[in-house]
Write a protein that holds these residues in place. Structure first.
Motif, PDB file in Angstrom:
ATOM      1  N   THR A 224       0.989  -1.313   0.061  1.00  0.00           N
ATOM      2  CA  THR A 224      -0.016  -0.035   0.113  1.00  0.00           C
ATOM      3  C   THR A 224       0.696   1.274  -0.150  1.00  0.00           C
ATOM      4  O   THR A 224       0.641   2.226  -0.645  1.00  0.00           O
ATOM      5  N   PHE A 225       1.977   1.041   0.785  1.00  0.00           N
ATOM      6  CA  PHE A 225       3.103   2.245   0.817  1.00  0.00           C
ATOM      7  C   PHE A 225       3.694   2.580  -0.476  1.00  0.00           C
ATOM      8  O   PHE A 225       3.768   3.718  -1.130  1.00  0.00           O
ATOM      9  N   LEU A 226       4.058   1.481  -1.180  1.00  0.00           N
ATOM     10  CA  LEU A 226       4.482   1.430  -2.501  1.00  0.00           C
ATOM     11  C   LEU A 226       3.678   2.036  -3.539  1.00  0.00           C
ATOM     12  O   LEU A 226       4.071   3.054  -4.228  1.00  0.00           O
ATOM     13  N   VAL A 227       2.103   1.546  -3.400  1.00  0.00           N
ATOM     14  CA  VAL A 227       1.309   2.458  -4.359  1.00  0.00           C
ATOM     15  C   VAL A 227       1.305   3.929  -4.286  1.00  0.00           C
ATOM     16  O   VAL A 227       1.170   4.651  -5.016  1.00  0.00           O
ATOM     17  N   ALA A 228       1.292   3.989  -2.864  1.00  0.00           N
ATOM     18  CA  ALA A 228       1.377   5.546  -2.301  1.00  0.00           C
ATOM     19  C   ALA A 228       2.412   6.404  -3.122  1.00  0.00           C
ATOM     20  O   ALA A 228       2.201   7.541  -3.272  1.00  0.00           O
ATOM     21  N   GLN A 229       3.564   5.731  -3.558  1.00  0.00           N
ATOM     22  CA  GLN A 229       4.701   6.387  -4.010  1.00  0.00           C
ATOM     23  C   GLN A 229       4.789   6.217  -5.668  1.00  0.00           C
ATOM     24  O   GLN A 229       5.600   6.620  -6.272  1.00  0.00           O
ATOM     25  N   GLY A 230       3.718   5.487  -5.952  1.00  0.00           N
ATOM     26  CA  GLY A 230       3.409   5.422  -7.541  1.00  0.00           C
ATOM     27  C   GLY A 230       4.286   4.244  -8.200  1.00  0.00           C
ATOM     28  O   GLY A 230       4.277   4.318  -9.270  1.00  0.00           O
ATOM     29  N   VAL A 231       4.205   3.565  -7.086  1.00  0.00           N
ATOM     30  CA  VAL A 231       5.054   2.313  -7.732  1.00  0.00           C
ATOM     31  C   VAL A 231       4.134   0.973  -8.244  1.00  0.00           C
ATOM     32  O   VAL A 231       3.078   0.781  -7.317  1.00  0.00           O
ATOM     33  N   GLU A 232       4.411   0.540  -9.432  1.00  0.00           N
ATOM     34  CA  GLU A 232       3.487  -0.475  -9.824  1.00  0.00           C
ATOM     35  C   GLU A 232       3.645  -1.929  -9.116  1.00  0.00           C
ATOM     36  O   GLU A 232       4.845  -2.298  -9.235  1.00  0.00           O
ATOM     37  N   ILE A 233       2.781  -2.373  -8.728  1.00  0.00           N
ATOM     38  CA  ILE A 233       2.751  -3.671  -7.749  1.00  0.00           C
ATOM     39  C   ILE A 233       2.100  -5.015  -8.324  1.00  0.00           C
ATOM     40  O   ILE A 233       2.042  -5.843  -7.850  1.00  0.00           O
ATOM     41  N   GLY A 234       1.549  -4.897  -9.713  1.00  0.00           N
ATOM     42  CA  GLY A 234       1.086  -5.964 -10.061  1.00  0.00           C
ATOM     43  C   GLY A 234      -0.340  -6.339  -9.793  1.00  0.00           C
ATOM     44  O   GLY A 234      -0.986  -5.509  -9.466  1.00  0.00           O
ATOM     45  N   THR A 235      -0.457  -7.591  -9.313  1.00  0.00           N
ATOM     46  CA  THR A 235      -1.623  -8.127  -8.810  1.00  0.00           C
ATOM     47  C   THR A 235      -1.459  -8.445  -7.419  1.00  0.00           C
ATOM     48  O   THR A 235      -2.226  -8.922  -6.640  1.00  0.00           O
ATOM     49  N   SER A 236      -0.687  -7.638  -6.591  1.00  0.00           N
ATOM     50  CA  SER A 236      -0.130  -7.739  -5.205  1.00  0.00           C
ATOM     51  C   SER A 236      -1.396  -7.229  -4.348  1.00  0.00           C
ATOM     52  O   SER A 236      -2.091  -6.429  -4.866  1.00  0.00           O
ATOM     53  N   LEU A 237      -1.565  -7.917  -3.228  1.00  0.00           N
ATOM     54  CA  LEU A 237      -2.358  -7.522  -2.079  1.00  0.00           C
ATOM     55  C   LEU A 237      -2.028  -6.266  -1.897  1.00  0.00           C
ATOM     56  O   LEU A 237      -1.058  -5.761  -1.420  1.00  0.00           O
ATOM     57  N   ALA A 238      -3.066  -5.021  -1.733  1.00  0.00           N
ATOM     58  CA  ALA A 238      -3.156  -3.758  -1.243  1.00  0.00           C
ATOM     59  C   ALA A 238      -4.132  -3.184  -1.120  1.00  0.00           C
ATOM     60  O   ALA A 238      -5.239  -3.416  -1.697  1.00  0.00           O
ATOM     61  N   GLU A 239      -4.271  -2.146  -0.252  1.00  0.00           N
ATOM     62  CA  GLU A 239      -5.389  -1.096  -0.035  1.00  0.00           C
ATOM     63  C   GLU A 239      -5.234  -0.038  -0.683  1.00  0.00           C
ATOM     64  O   GLU A 239      -4.831   1.008  -0.169  1.00  0.00           O
TER      65      GLU A 239
END
Length: 397
Positions: A224-239
């Motif tokens: 979730t923090f990576l998403v907040a930084q604009g990092v692509e995380i594929g199909t990973s679990l995240a909020e």
């Protein structure tokens, strides 16, 4: 934090009402894990050897204020007797005639287990009349159930206002360990927070960034923090809907001088299964059809370096999907590094939470941290900076 301990009380000739947590797993009437029973033995032994009588108060399951036969504490008597090495009487109620009769029959050194306190509505309501009925059975109240200290119930909080009170050995050890970890810790302090969801640990993160020098985030939370930084995380679990909240936490950490650490490399796979084909990649190189299931070796090296710089470590939650190999690698390696530093005397390490205990045991270091709390909810609420009613009641004097 000031509270009385067993050493401050005179138990000779007295009846001690001892609140314990023996909410142990039972299958077909047999206790399958007696750890919680074993951890209360030092308190019981101290009181009986001092000439006191012990009346144990405890809950079991969630009977919601009504007697439920399969939640009777009577089924735990054999396990208690085996652990203590002496007979344990049982009262079919924790108040009234059966309880009074059982307590009156005791002599110095005896132990009686009173029936499930939650068979009465008054317990969870912290009802004054119910608390008084319990108090009438004893002379001294001993709370040895830190794991229930976040509940303001009659047997965890109400009794402390009616009888001379103190902490049992398990409660004492827990409070001293937590005080050493976040109350008045040796600095620098690091915290590892893992697990699946940011949303369930907002209070925890908000409190920790004001208390620690390094906050290491792992597991699904890190995504979730990576998403907040604009990092692509594929199909990973995240909020993904928590991205703005994650950015706020990062900003507050920066303002307060807390270094927040996220994975720099990742272990990814197309499926979450034992032995699934996986690869290690830079954090920003997750394929669109893959999911992040663990932190990589560079991240572990960075975490180990942080541990080496610190004097105190608080740990809650795994760094990856530790339940299935090979996605337990980062958690195991980091835990072993923390354990090694602890054994060398360089680090005070305190860990807690269900998944955390399981992960550290899997790493083979369950007995190599300074203290491991089995308290779950109470441990988390304390880390969140919340007042625990059962602890506050002991500090009343």
């Amino acid at each position: 934090m000031t509270f009385k301990t067993l050493d401050d009380m005179a138990f000779n000739g007295k009846t001690a009402l001892v609140r314990v947590d023996i909410n142990v797993p039972v299958e077909k009437g047999q206790v399958t894990d007696a750890t919680r029973i074993e951890r209360i033995l030092p308190t019981i032994t101290h009181i009986t050897q001092a000439g006191g009588k012990v009346a144990l108060l405890a809950h079991f399951g969630r009977p919601k204020g009504q007697p439920v036969p399969e939640m009777s504490l009577g089924q735990l008597v054999p396990a208690l007797e085996a652990a203590l090495g002496q007979p344990v009487a049982f009262a079919e109620n924790c108040i009234g005639g059966p309880a009074k009769k059982a307590v009156a029959a005791m002599t110095a050194g005896d132990v009686v287990l009173l029936e499930n306190t939650r068979f009465h509505e008054g317990e969870e309501k912290n009802d004054k009349l119910f608390s008084a009925s319990l108090a009438a059975l004893g002379d001294i109240y001993v709370n040895d159930a830190f794991s229930a200290a976040h509940r303001a119930h009659s047997s965890t909080e109400g009794l402390a206002h009616l009888l001379p009170c103190c902490a049992g050995r398990l409660m004492e050890a827990e409070l001293k360990a937590l005080q050493a970890a976040l109350g008045t810790p040796e600095r620098p302090v690091a915290a590892v927070v893992g697990g699946a969801k940011v949303s369930t640990k907002l209070d925890l993160l908000s409190n920790l960034i004001t208390k620690v020098d390094h906050l290491i985030i792992g597991g699904g939370m890190a995504n979730t923090f990576l998403v907040a930084q604009g990092v692509e995380i594929g199909t990973s679990l995240a909020e993904r809907d928590m991205a703005e909240t994650a950015r706020e936490i990062m900003a507050k950490a920066a303002e307060g001088g807390c270094s927040l650490h996220l994975p720099v490399d990742i272990v990814v796979a197309r499926e979450f299964a034992a032995g699934a084909a996986s690869e290690t990649l830079p954090v920003d190189a997750c394929p669109a059809d893959a999911m992040i299931l663990d932190a990589g070796p560079q991240t572990v090296a960075a975490i180990t370096e942080i541990f080496g710089q610190c004097k105190t470590l608080v740990w809650n939650g795994p760094l990856g999907a530790f339940e299935i190999a090979p996605f337990d690698t980062a958690t195991v390696a980091a835990a072993q590094a923390a354990a090694r530093l602890t054994q060398e005397g360089a680090l005070v390490s305190v860990a807690g939470g269900g998944d955390t205990v399981a992960a550290l045991n899997k790493a083979g270091v369950g007995d190599q941290f300074s203290y491991i709390s089995t308290a779950g909810g109470a441990f988390l609420e304390w880390m969140e900076g919340k007042t625990l009613p059962g602890v506050a009641a002991l500090e009343q004097e």
